[in-house]
Motif scaffolding. Structure first.
Motif, PDB file in Angstrom:
ATOM      1  N   LEU A 124      63.222 -24.842  29.294  1.00 45.55           N
ATOM      2  CA  LEU A 124      64.170 -25.795  28.729  1.00 45.55           C
ATOM      3  C   LEU A 124      64.755 -26.709  29.804  1.00 45.55           C
ATOM      4  CD1 LEU A 124      65.352 -26.484  25.970  1.00 45.55           C
ATOM      5  CD2 LEU A 124      67.158 -24.818  26.396  1.00 45.55           C
ATOM      6  N   TYR A 125      64.716 -26.273  31.057  1.00 49.07           N
ATOM      7  CA  TYR A 125      65.224 -27.053  32.186  1.00 49.07           C
ATOM      8  C   TYR A 125      64.107 -27.183  33.228  1.00 49.07           C
ATOM      9  CZ  TYR A 125      69.389 -25.570  29.746  1.00 49.07           C
ATOM     10  OH  TYR A 125      70.311 -25.319  28.775  1.00 49.07           O
ATOM     11  N   PRO A 126      63.055 -27.948  32.904  1.00 49.45           N
ATOM     12  CA  PRO A 126      61.841 -27.947  33.729  1.00 49.45           C
ATOM     13  C   PRO A 126      61.977 -28.657  35.066  1.00 49.45           C
ATOM     14  CG  PRO A 126      61.690 -29.606  32.012  1.00 49.45           C
ATOM     15  CD  PRO A 126      62.970 -28.845  31.755  1.00 49.45           C
ATOM     16  N   TYR A 127      61.177 -28.181  36.013  1.00 49.52           N
ATOM     17  CA  TYR A 127      61.069 -28.837  37.312  1.00 49.52           C
ATOM     18  C   TYR A 127      60.100 -30.014  37.214  1.00 49.52           C
ATOM     19  CZ  TYR A 127      60.266 -29.626  42.242  1.00 49.52           C
ATOM     20  OH  TYR A 127      60.162 -30.207  43.465  1.00 49.52           O
TER      21      TYR A 127
ATOM     22  N   LEU B 214      61.234 -36.656  33.876  1.00 48.68           N
ATOM     23  CA  LEU B 214      60.179 -36.137  33.017  1.00 48.68           C
ATOM     24  C   LEU B 214      59.760 -37.238  32.053  1.00 48.68           C
ATOM     25  CD1 LEU B 214      61.862 -32.711  32.342  1.00 48.68           C
ATOM     26  CD2 LEU B 214      60.038 -33.213  33.960  1.00 48.68           C
ATOM     27  N   PRO B 215      58.463 -37.528  31.989  1.00 46.15           N
ATOM     28  CA  PRO B 215      58.010 -38.661  31.199  1.00 46.15           C
ATOM     29  C   PRO B 215      57.780 -38.362  29.728  1.00 46.15           C
ATOM     30  CG  PRO B 215      56.168 -37.703  32.351  1.00 46.15           C
ATOM     31  CD  PRO B 215      57.401 -36.930  32.768  1.00 46.15           C
TER      32      PRO B 215
ATOM     33  N   TYR C  51      72.821 -26.275  31.426  1.00 48.02           N
ATOM     34  CA  TYR C  51      72.301 -25.380  32.456  1.00 48.02           C
ATOM     35  C   TYR C  51      73.353 -25.134  33.542  1.00 48.02           C
ATOM     36  CZ  TYR C  51      69.334 -23.598  36.196  1.00 48.02           C
ATOM     37  OH  TYR C  51      68.803 -22.840  37.200  1.00 48.02           O
ATOM     38  N   ILE C  52      73.996 -26.195  33.985  1.00 45.59           N
ATOM     39  CA  ILE C  52      75.004 -26.083  35.043  1.00 45.59           C
ATOM     40  C   ILE C  52      76.146 -25.168  34.616  1.00 45.59           C
ATOM     41  CG2 ILE C  52      76.773 -27.397  36.296  1.00 45.59           C
ATOM     42  CD1 ILE C  52      74.699 -29.760  36.257  1.00 45.59           C
ATOM     43  N   GLN C  53      76.548 -25.266  33.343  1.00 43.41           N
ATOM     44  CA  GLN C  53      77.670 -24.468  32.845  1.00 43.41           C
ATOM     45  C   GLN C  53      77.252 -23.068  32.408  1.00 43.41           C
ATOM     46  OE1 GLN C  53      79.238 -27.185  29.892  1.00 43.41           O
ATOM     47  NE2 GLN C  53      80.681 -28.047  31.363  1.00 43.41           N
ATOM     48  N   GLY C  54      75.961 -22.759  32.523  1.00 48.97           N
ATOM     49  CA  GLY C  54      75.511 -21.413  32.206  1.00 48.97           C
ATOM     50  C   GLY C  54      75.345 -21.137  30.728  1.00 48.97           C
TER      51      GLY C  54
END
Length: 186
Positions: free
Chosen positions: A76-79, A168-169, A32-35
């Motif tokens: 895919l990158y949940p809060y 995330l559990p 995610y960080i690398q786009g």
């Protein structure tokens, strides 16, 4: 050897050595960080993941439900666990570009998502919204998507506030199965 920061004098800890959770590793966030998977241009054929996901199986695409105009998919990158999105199949960037049937189904799927998340996880509340444009925080601005984020009393703990980390559990595949089974009409 791994070097870890502690309040004690510096110490070296070998790989696999317990460190009393002084460090949490989230290597999946690097994509995610690398786009990774971000579109390379404005069109549907420019690598848009929201255009590619419907071509996958529900399990591989983390799809919860499919309608005529929209689908619901886990982020895919949940809060938080169960963070999902309602996405139109048509590649449009702006909410005002949706036609009447797309707008209606997006609203119906948002309601269905809330029902499913309450049934599957006992969510106490929700954050619902869409970021329109890169300047407004849209990670993938070229394809409209509405976030549905389940919330529980006391779910904002020190991890996101101090550690800038979400805990995330549950694995996303397990979360997908649980919510899809609770989807109205499933």
């Amino acid at each position: 050897m791994l070097h870890i920061m502690t309040s004690e004098p510096e110490q070296q800890i070998g790989v696999g050595t317990q460190d009393a959770f002084q460090r949490l590793w989230t290597p999946h966030r690097m994509a995610y960080i690398q786009g990774e998977n971000k579109p390379t241009g404005p069109g549907a054929g420019d690598g848009c993941p929201f255009c590619a996901i419907p071509g996958k199986s529900d399990e591989d695409g983390l799809i919860l439900a499919r309608g005529r105009y929209v689908y619901a998919v886990l982020n895919l990158y949940p809060y938080t666990g169960g963070h999902l999105m309602v996405v139109p199949f048509r590649h449009v960037a702006d909410y005002t570009d949706l036609d009447g049937p797309e707008t209606a189904e997006l609203a119906e799927y948002t309601k269905a998502a809330m029902v499913a998340l309450r049934a599957a996880s006992g969510a106490h509340g929700f954050n619902i919204g869409m970021n329109q444009g890169t300047v407004a925080g849209a990670g993938i601005a070229a394809h409209l998507h509405q976030h549905v984020v389940p919330r529980w009393g006391g779910d904002t703990n020190f991890m996101p506030v101090v550690g800038h980390t979400k805990v995330l559990p549950q694995l996303l595949a397990d979360t997908r199965r649980m919510i899809a089974a609770a989807w109205p009409g499933a």
